[in-house]
Design an enzyme around this catalytic site. Sequence first.
Site, mmCIF file in Angstrom:
data_model
loop_
_atom_site.group_PDB
_atom_site.id
_atom_site.type_symbol
_atom_site.label_atom_id
_atom_site.label_comp_id
_atom_site.label_asym_id
_atom_site.label_seq_id
_atom_site.Cartn_x
_atom_site.Cartn_y
_atom_site.Cartn_z
ATOM 1 N N ARG A 1 0.928 -1.003 -0.045
ATOM 2 C CA ARG A 1 -0.160 -0.563 0.149
ATOM 3 C C ARG A 1 0.976 1.355 -0.289
ATOM 4 O O ARG A 1 0.543 2.457 0.987
ATOM 5 C CB ARG A 1 -0.977 -0.233 0.935
ATOM 6 C CG ARG A 1 -1.726 -1.155 1.224
ATOM 7 C CD ARG A 1 -3.313 -1.199 0.059
ATOM 8 N NE ARG A 1 -4.009 -1.920 -0.350
ATOM 9 C CZ ARG A 1 -4.149 -3.348 0.222
ATOM 10 N NH1 ARG A 1 -2.713 -3.813 -0.585
ATOM 11 N NH2 ARG A 1 -5.221 -3.682 0.059
ATOM 12 N N SER B 1 -10.886 -0.280 3.021
ATOM 13 C CA SER B 1 -9.877 -0.624 4.726
ATOM 14 C C SER B 1 -9.950 1.045 5.171
ATOM 15 O O SER B 1 -8.987 1.207 4.235
ATOM 16 C CB SER B 1 -8.686 -1.671 4.352
ATOM 17 O OG SER B 1 -9.068 -2.539 4.256
ATOM 18 N N GLU C 1 -4.800 3.504 6.346
ATOM 19 C CA GLU C 1 -4.577 3.151 4.191
ATOM 20 C C GLU C 1 -5.405 4.714 3.333
ATOM 21 O O GLU C 1 -4.332 5.328 2.514
ATOM 22 C CB GLU C 1 -4.984 2.205 4.117
ATOM 23 C CG GLU C 1 -4.848 1.470 2.599
ATOM 24 C CD GLU C 1 -5.915 1.146 2.045
ATOM 25 O OE1 GLU C 1 -5.906 -0.102 2.799
ATOM 26 O OE2 GLU C 1 -6.459 0.899 0.725
HETATM 27 P P1 FAD Z 1 -8.807 8.636 -5.273
HETATM 28 O O1 FAD Z 1 -9.770 8.468 -3.686
HETATM 29 O O2 FAD Z 1 -9.326 10.158 -6.051
HETATM 30 O O3 FAD Z 1 -7.109 9.327 -4.737
HETATM 31 C C1 FAD Z 1 -7.021 8.759 -3.859
HETATM 32 C C2 FAD Z 1 -5.556 9.493 -3.827
HETATM 33 O O4 FAD Z 1 -4.254 9.282 -5.066
HETATM 34 C C3 FAD Z 1 -5.413 10.741 -2.963
HETATM 35 O O5 FAD Z 1 -4.474 11.285 -2.257
HETATM 36 C C4 FAD Z 1 -5.127 11.602 -4.490
HETATM 37 O O6 FAD Z 1 -4.489 12.607 -4.518
HETATM 38 C C5 FAD Z 1 -4.159 10.536 -5.399
HETATM 39 N N1 FAD Z 1 -4.164 10.279 -6.782
HETATM 40 C C6 FAD Z 1 -5.507 10.352 -7.572
HETATM 41 N N2 FAD Z 1 -5.357 10.015 -8.441
HETATM 42 C C7 FAD Z 1 -4.092 10.740 -8.644
HETATM 43 C C8 FAD Z 1 -3.174 10.732 -10.694
HETATM 44 N N3 FAD Z 1 -3.900 10.962 -11.454
HETATM 45 N N4 FAD Z 1 -2.024 10.678 -9.650
HETATM 46 C C9 FAD Z 1 -1.554 11.618 -8.616
HETATM 47 N N5 FAD Z 1 -2.639 11.164 -7.343
HETATM 48 C C10 FAD Z 1 -3.400 10.660 -7.404
HETATM 49 N N6 FAD Z 1 -7.868 -0.484 -2.623
HETATM 50 C C11 FAD Z 1 -6.551 -1.730 -2.846
HETATM 51 O O7 FAD Z 1 -5.418 -1.391 -2.302
HETATM 52 N N7 FAD Z 1 -7.284 -2.970 -2.695
HETATM 53 C C12 FAD Z 1 -8.546 -3.204 -2.063
HETATM 54 O O8 FAD Z 1 -8.557 -4.558 -2.428
HETATM 55 C C13 FAD Z 1 -9.639 -2.388 -2.354
HETATM 56 N N8 FAD Z 1 -10.618 -1.843 -1.800
HETATM 57 C C14 FAD Z 1 -11.963 -1.202 -1.931
HETATM 58 C C15 FAD Z 1 -13.100 -1.530 -1.611
HETATM 59 C C16 FAD Z 1 -13.812 -0.404 -0.956
HETATM 60 C C17 FAD Z 1 -15.678 -1.151 -0.927
HETATM 61 C C18 FAD Z 1 -13.487 0.654 -1.634
HETATM 62 C C19 FAD Z 1 -14.105 2.265 -1.232
HETATM 63 C C20 FAD Z 1 -12.345 1.097 -1.545
HETATM 64 C C21 FAD Z 1 -10.923 0.364 -1.353
HETATM 65 N N9 FAD Z 1 -9.551 0.318 -2.273
HETATM 66 C C22 FAD Z 1 -8.966 -0.787 -2.324
HETATM 67 C C23 FAD Z 1 -9.435 1.740 -1.570
HETATM 68 C C24 FAD Z 1 -9.430 2.048 -3.617
HETATM 69 O O9 FAD Z 1 -10.199 2.000 -3.675
HETATM 70 C C25 FAD Z 1 -8.170 2.700 -4.396
HETATM 71 O O10 FAD Z 1 -6.980 2.960 -3.586
HETATM 72 C C26 FAD Z 1 -8.271 2.818 -5.476
HETATM 73 O O11 FAD Z 1 -6.521 2.799 -5.837
HETATM 74 C C27 FAD Z 1 -8.701 4.565 -5.433
HETATM 75 O O12 FAD Z 1 -8.515 5.362 -6.586
HETATM 76 P P2 FAD Z 1 -9.457 6.893 -6.682
HETATM 77 O O13 FAD Z 1 -9.359 7.184 -8.425
HETATM 78 O O14 FAD Z 1 -10.622 6.728 -6.181
HETATM 79 O O15 FAD Z 1 -8.644 7.475 -5.850
HETATM 80 N N1 EPU Z 2 -11.092 -10.247 10.737
HETATM 81 C C1 EPU Z 2 -11.559 -10.397 11.903
HETATM 82 N N2 EPU Z 2 -12.447 -10.208 12.221
HETATM 83 C C2 EPU Z 2 -13.619 -9.960 10.978
HETATM 84 C C3 EPU Z 2 -12.914 -9.773 9.740
HETATM 85 C C4 EPU Z 2 -12.183 -10.149 9.227
HETATM 86 O O1 EPU Z 2 -10.641 -10.740 13.121
HETATM 87 O O2 EPU Z 2 -14.410 -9.080 11.158
HETATM 88 C C5 EPU Z 2 -9.510 -11.207 10.258
HETATM 89 C C6 EPU Z 2 -9.096 -12.724 9.922
HETATM 90 O O3 EPU Z 2 -8.204 -12.633 11.089
HETATM 91 C C7 EPU Z 2 -8.974 -13.245 8.960
HETATM 92 C C8 EPU Z 2 -8.371 -10.956 8.518
HETATM 93 O O4 EPU Z 2 -8.899 -10.718 9.926
HETATM 94 O O5 EPU Z 2 -8.789 -13.637 8.480
HETATM 95 C C9 EPU Z 2 -8.418 -11.166 7.157
HETATM 96 O O6 EPU Z 2 -9.250 -10.628 6.977
HETATM 97 P P1 EPU Z 2 -10.022 -9.898 5.105
HETATM 98 O O7 EPU Z 2 -8.907 -11.334 4.422
HETATM 99 O O8 EPU Z 2 -11.188 -9.509 4.974
HETATM 100 O O9 EPU Z 2 -8.430 -9.093 4.444
HETATM 101 P P2 EPU Z 2 -8.205 -7.505 5.328
HETATM 102 O O10 EPU Z 2 -6.546 -7.876 5.521
HETATM 103 O O11 EPU Z 2 -9.192 -7.124 6.151
HETATM 104 C C10 EPU Z 2 -6.913 -7.033 3.002
HETATM 105 C C11 EPU Z 2 -6.975 -5.398 2.604
HETATM 106 C C12 EPU Z 2 -8.259 -5.454 1.324
HETATM 107 C C13 EPU Z 2 -8.090 -6.724 0.037
HETATM 108 C C14 EPU Z 2 -8.026 -7.866 1.806
HETATM 109 C C15 EPU Z 2 -8.547 -9.199 0.240
HETATM 110 C C16 EPU Z 2 -5.813 -3.906 3.729
HETATM 111 C C17 EPU Z 2 -5.877 -2.975 4.543
HETATM 112 N N3 EPU Z 2 -6.432 -4.482 2.940
HETATM 113 O O12 EPU Z 2 -8.295 -6.953 3.937
HETATM 114 O O13 EPU Z 2 -7.497 -4.231 0.610
HETATM 115 O O14 EPU Z 2 -9.275 -6.272 -0.400
HETATM 116 O O15 EPU Z 2 -7.258 -8.092 2.107
HETATM 117 O O16 EPU Z 2 -6.621 -9.759 -0.320
HETATM 118 O O17 EPU Z 2 -4.604 -4.734 2.881
HETATM 119 C C18 EPU Z 2 -8.077 -2.026 0.844
HETATM 120 O O18 EPU Z 2 -7.074 -1.563 0.648
HETATM 121 O O19 EPU Z 2 -9.096 -0.765 0.907
HETATM 122 C C19 EPU Z 2 -8.532 -3.064 0.870
HETATM 123 C C20 EPU Z 2 -10.386 -3.520 1.005
#
Ligand code: FAD
Ligand code: EPU
Length: 340
Positions: free
Chosen positions: A165, A240, A336
């Site tokens: 991240r 997250s 994050e």
């Molecule tokens: P924004 O929120 O618009 O911007 C994020 C940051 O990047 C800001 O600081 C912004 O200034 C900067 N930025 C944006 N565009 C640019 C650009 N073109 N140039 C320079 N800087 C820029 N993330 C994960 O890694 N894994 C996941 O599984 C994941 N699951 C998600 C699930 C949900 C339901 C949600 C709501 C979010 C999740 N995210 C996850 C977080 C998010 O979707 C990602 O970080 C995504 O890449 C953000 O994209 P955005 O365009 O919305 O960025």
């Molecule tokens: N867990 C609990 N309670 C809960 C849910 C989860 O204790 O209610 C614990 C369990 O031990 C479980 C562990 O958390 O095994 C991991 O949970 P999960 O698989 O849901 O993944 P996460 O670590 O919470 C990360 C990323 C997600 C990504 C998923 C799948 C980060 C900060 N988050 O979540 O990314 O989608 O793994 O790879 O690394 C994001 O970055 O926004 C994001 C959603």
Amino acid sequence: MISIQKNIDLKPYNTFGIQAKADHFVSLHTPDDLYELIQSDLFKNERHLILGGGSNLLLTQDFKGLVIHNNLKGITLVEENEDDLTLEVASGEPWHPFVVHCVNQNWGGIENLSLIPGTVGAAPMQNIGAYGVEICEVVENVTGIDLTTGTSRSFTNKECMFGYRESVFKKELKGKFFISSVTLTMSKKNHLLNTEYGAIKNTLHAMHITSPTIQSISDAVIAIRRRKLPDPSTIGNAGSFFKNPVITAPHYQSLKKIHPEIPGYLIENQLVKVPAAWLIEQCGWKGKRFGDAGVHQHQPLVLVNYNHASGEEIFSLAMNIRTSVQEKFDIELTPEVNII
Ligand code: FAD
Ligand code: EPU
């Protein structure tokens, strides 16, 4: 020709659904728009915020400055051979539809990153990752404009300094470098499928799939995500809120004596990654609600806005969670989400 709007409500532009105003707002549709913008007095005189899909930020107050909304579009084939192909993707392309496009063509490499919201340009910013894959595994280079000098620059994969991240764009270049395109290489055959993540294995099994494909892995990931994560169109959230913390092996061992069930995954150099969701749940936060700010009932790492929570309320909840985890486990949680 760019058009600068005043006093714009940012609620439709952030997935937390937080009400906050921007003094000025501009949408960029072409690289020329960006060049025009950086010559303008407004750009030179005001602080700015680059905005993609707004799915990884928390607005804690009105934005006193210029919001630069990215709508650069286009996908260009850079090169192709029998085994793989390289695409340059404009940063304003939405991420998930791009993944669907690749999955439909049977191009491999990003299927595990299905259904992540946001834009292509923000993806390298925090090196998006899910289900055992990070975008850094397919990135060739990241190109854009240095907003302090107005010059264009391309970063190789190594120069992006990707980590969990993290990247150079989220550290020293934060807010200073506009990512305008990302170049990625994908496989056309002999795909390196990643089904190691437990939830993927179980879901494929439940789907009666014994020989997974790019398509079936994408389907499995989508099914898991729909089960676990709140849909921002229904409940405001930014995924997250915190990163999963990494602690030393001795610290982990000492915690395991007190909490034998604490999960942890050994990563390099005697370091252990602990799920923040578990730590937060142990502190009693799971499913808690304070006004319209809450902790998601199925995934406590996700903070939610049930309707009218302010950014300050979400932030204050996050800081209370952080303090309680620090006190109970001596572990510091790092957001994050980008706090604005
Ligand atoms: P924004 O929120 O618009 O911007 C994020 C940051 O990047 C800001 O600081 C912004 O200034 C900067 N930025 C944006 N565009 C640019 C650009 N073109 N140039 C320079 N800087 C820029 N993330 C994960 O890694 N894994 C996941 O599984 C994941 N699951 C998600 C699930 C949900 C339901 C949600 C709501 C979010 C999740 N995210 C996850 C977080 C998010 O979707 C990602 O970080 C995504 O890449 C953000 O994209 P955005 O365009 O919305 O960025
Ligand atoms: N867990 C609990 N309670 C809960 C849910 C989860 O204790 O209610 C614990 C369990 O031990 C479980 C562990 O958390 O095994 C991991 O949970 P999960 O698989 O849901 O993944 P996460 O670590 O919470 C990360 C990323 C997600 C990504 C998923 C799948 C980060 C900060 N988050 O979540 O990314 O989608 O793994 O790879 O690394 C994001 O970055 O926004 C994001 C959603």
